[in-house]
Scaffold this motif. Structure first.
Motif, PDB file in Angstrom:
ATOM      1  N   ARG A   1      47.529  22.048  31.192  1.00 36.34           N
ATOM      2  CA  ARG A   1      46.360  22.945  31.126  1.00 36.34           C
ATOM      3  C   ARG A   1      45.999  23.486  32.505  1.00 36.34           C
ATOM      4  NH1 ARG A   1      43.618  18.847  27.048  1.00 36.34           N
ATOM      5  NH2 ARG A   1      44.372  19.790  25.118  1.00 36.34           N
ATOM      6  N   GLN A   2      46.041  22.645  33.513  1.00 40.08           N
ATOM      7  CA  GLN A   2      45.709  23.097  34.868  1.00 40.08           C
ATOM      8  C   GLN A   2      46.713  24.125  35.376  1.00 40.08           C
ATOM      9  OE1 GLN A   2      45.316  19.576  37.291  1.00 40.08           O
ATOM     10  NE2 GLN A   2      43.637  18.785  36.043  1.00 40.08           N
ATOM     11  N   ARG A   3      47.994  23.896  35.109  1.00 39.73           N
ATOM     12  CA  ARG A   3      48.999  24.855  35.561  1.00 39.73           C
ATOM     13  C   ARG A   3      48.887  26.177  34.795  1.00 39.73           C
ATOM     14  NH1 ARG A   3      51.200  19.925  36.416  1.00 39.73           N
ATOM     15  NH2 ARG A   3      52.264  19.695  34.432  1.00 39.73           N
ATOM     16  N   LEU A   4      48.570  26.114  33.504  1.00 46.44           N
ATOM     17  CA  LEU A   4      48.343  27.338  32.736  1.00 46.44           C
ATOM     18  C   LEU A   4      47.143  28.093  33.295  1.00 46.44           C
ATOM     19  CD1 LEU A   4      48.897  26.156  29.051  1.00 46.44           C
ATOM     20  CD2 LEU A   4      50.422  27.538  30.455  1.00 46.44           C
ATOM     21  N   PHE A   5      46.097  27.377  33.625  1.00 50.06           N
ATOM     22  CA  PHE A   5      44.911  27.992  34.214  1.00 50.06           C
ATOM     23  C   PHE A   5      45.278  28.742  35.498  1.00 50.06           C
ATOM     24  CE2 PHE A   5      41.406  27.917  37.199  1.00 50.06           C
ATOM     25  CZ  PHE A   5      40.358  28.436  36.459  1.00 50.06           C
ATOM     26  N   ARG A   6      46.042  28.086  36.362  1.00 48.55           N
ATOM     27  CA  ARG A   6      46.428  28.733  37.627  1.00 48.55           C
ATOM     28  C   ARG A   6      47.326  29.949  37.387  1.00 48.55           C
ATOM     29  NH1 ARG A   6      46.455  23.309  39.242  1.00 48.55           N
ATOM     30  NH2 ARG A   6      48.700  23.104  39.052  1.00 48.55           N
ATOM     31  N   MET A   7      48.214  29.868  36.392  1.00 49.74           N
ATOM     32  CA  MET A   7      49.071  31.015  36.076  1.00 49.74           C
ATOM     33  C   MET A   7      48.229  32.212  35.631  1.00 49.74           C
ATOM     34  SD  MET A   7      52.329  29.561  33.969  1.00 49.74           S
ATOM     35  CE  MET A   7      52.986  27.959  34.342  1.00 49.74           C
ATOM     36  N   ILE A   8      47.261  31.974  34.763  1.00 43.44           N
ATOM     37  CA  ILE A   8      46.402  33.061  34.275  1.00 43.44           C
ATOM     38  C   ILE A   8      45.568  33.613  35.417  1.00 43.44           C
ATOM     39  CG2 ILE A   8      44.473  33.627  32.748  1.00 43.44           C
ATOM     40  CD1 ILE A   8      45.646  31.464  30.820  1.00 43.44           C
ATOM     41  N   GLN A   9      45.029  32.737  36.231  1.00 41.55           N
ATOM     42  CA  GLN A   9      44.244  33.152  37.393  1.00 41.55           C
ATOM     43  C   GLN A   9      45.078  34.050  38.303  1.00 41.55           C
ATOM     44  OE1 GLN A   9      42.551  29.768  39.457  1.00 41.55           O
ATOM     45  NE2 GLN A   9      42.484  30.912  41.373  1.00 41.55           N
ATOM     46  N   LYS A  10      46.314  33.650  38.527  1.00 42.41           N
ATOM     47  CA  LYS A  10      47.205  34.447  39.381  1.00 42.41           C
ATOM     48  C   LYS A  10      47.517  35.796  38.734  1.00 42.41           C
ATOM     49  CE  LYS A  10      51.567  34.210  41.847  1.00 42.41           C
ATOM     50  NZ  LYS A  10      52.778  33.435  42.113  1.00 42.41           N
ATOM     51  N   GLN A  11      47.769  35.791  37.401  1.00 45.91           N
ATOM     52  CA  GLN A  11      48.045  37.047  36.699  1.00 45.91           C
ATOM     53  C   GLN A  11      46.869  38.009  36.812  1.00 45.91           C
ATOM     54  OE1 GLN A  11      49.048  35.511  32.778  1.00 45.91           O
ATOM     55  NE2 GLN A  11      51.100  36.361  32.987  1.00 45.91           N
ATOM     56  N   MET A  12      45.665  37.462  36.822  1.00 47.56           N
ATOM     57  CA  MET A  12      44.467  38.298  36.917  1.00 47.56           C
ATOM     58  C   MET A  12      44.127  38.646  38.354  1.00 47.56           C
ATOM     59  SD  MET A  12      41.941  36.830  34.047  1.00 47.56           S
ATOM     60  CE  MET A  12      42.305  37.082  32.315  1.00 47.56           C
ATOM     61  N   ARG A  13      44.943  38.137  39.258  1.00 44.14           N
ATOM     62  CA  ARG A  13      44.772  38.405  40.685  1.00 44.14           C
ATOM     63  C   ARG A  13      43.408  37.931  41.203  1.00 44.14           C
ATOM     64  NH1 ARG A  13      47.056  43.147  38.259  1.00 44.14           N
ATOM     65  NH2 ARG A  13      49.289  43.202  38.675  1.00 44.14           N
ATOM     66  N   VAL A  14      43.044  36.722  40.792  1.00 48.78           N
ATOM     67  CA  VAL A  14      41.784  36.109  41.193  1.00 48.78           C
ATOM     68  C   VAL A  14      42.105  34.970  42.153  1.00 48.78           C
ATOM     69  CG1 VAL A  14      39.810  34.752  40.384  1.00 48.78           C
ATOM     70  CG2 VAL A  14      40.631  36.686  39.021  1.00 48.78           C
ATOM     71  N   GLU A  15      41.556  35.058  43.363  1.00 47.61           N
ATOM     72  CA  GLU A  15      41.781  34.007  44.356  1.00 47.61           C
ATOM     73  C   GLU A  15      41.043  32.724  43.975  1.00 47.61           C
ATOM     74  OE1 GLU A  15      43.550  33.915  47.322  1.00 47.61           O
ATOM     75  OE2 GLU A  15      44.469  35.806  46.726  1.00 47.61           O
ATOM     76  N   GLU A  16      39.731  32.819  43.853  1.00 47.64           N
ATOM     77  CA  GLU A  16      38.895  31.668  43.526  1.00 47.64           C
ATOM     78  C   GLU A  16      37.923  32.085  42.426  1.00 47.64           C
ATOM     79  OE1 GLU A  16      37.776  27.895  43.506  1.00 47.64           O
ATOM     80  OE2 GLU A  16      39.319  28.620  44.870  1.00 47.64           O
ATOM     81  N   PRO A  17      38.084  31.533  41.221  1.00 43.90           N
ATOM     82  CA  PRO A  17      37.211  31.948  40.125  1.00 43.90           C
ATOM     83  C   PRO A  17      35.787  31.447  40.317  1.00 43.90           C
ATOM     84  CG  PRO A  17      38.595  30.128  39.423  1.00 43.90           C
ATOM     85  CD  PRO A  17      39.041  30.512  40.806  1.00 43.90           C
TER      86      PRO A  17
END
Length: 190
Positions: A111-127
């Motif tokens: 779940r944590q790695r999926l979260f980081r992948m989505i965050q990266k896809q959305m080009r978000v540094e720190e949510p």
């Protein structure tokens, strides 16, 4: 490993014996013990295998718009769900109720790695906190939708995938009403 995943996806880990796995795999009990040591070690190895397979499928392909990348990732996710139903179900459904120890670490790690992948896809540094909650909620919804789809298969897969992309947009819309940075992100995405 495949036999173990199949059994663990249909029954609680406590209800599966080494003899069950050996019989299903066409192997001897001694061979299973030799490679895995015991049922808990076999269960953990089976979950790790399922988690690694899922994560390798979900690595972003790159180059597209974030929502297109999300849709592509969902297709690959449901490819895994369909092709490895036993591993997917075992990863999310099987095992001890409290999800403590190695089992919990495996599931939470995915779940944590999926979260980081989505965050990266959305080009978000720190949510922001609200974006973090929104993304984690969406991941939980996708997991639940995958399990429901496996159980019922009464929704076309393509329809489910489109609905989940729309679900992400809707969740971001709700979060945007409470967080200006999410509103900016949503405007960029849509």
């Amino acid at each position: 490993m495949a036999a173990a995943l199949e059994l663990f996806s249909r029954r609680d880990a406590e209800d599966v014996s080494i003899d069950d796995v050996a019989s299903a795999a066409g192997a001897s009990r001694a061979l299973v013990y030799h490679y895995f040591g015991g049922k808990q070690e076999l269960y953990v190895a089976a979950l790790r295998s399922a988690a690694e397979q899922l994560e390798s499928r979900l690595r972003p392909q790159g180059g597209g718009r974030p929502l297109d990348e999300l849709a592509s990732g969902l297709r690959r996710y449901f490819d895994f769900v369909e092709e490895h139903a036993a591993g997917f179900a075992a990863l999310l459904r099987g095992g001890p109720a409290n999800r403590a120890g190695e089992v919990g670490e495996i599931v939470d790690g995915v779940r944590q790695r999926l979260f980081r992948m989505i965050q990266k896809q959305m080009r978000v540094e720190e949510p922001t906190p609200l974006l973090r909650i929104t993304l984690r909620s969406w991941i939980a919804s996708v997991e639940t939708a995958g399990l429901d789809w496996l159980e019922h298969r009464d929704v076309e897969r393509a329809t489910l995938e489109r609905m989940l992309v729309d679900h992400m947009v809707a969740l971001l819309g709700v979060a945007a009403a409470h967080d200006a940075s999410v509103e900016l992100l949503l405007n960029d995405l849509t």
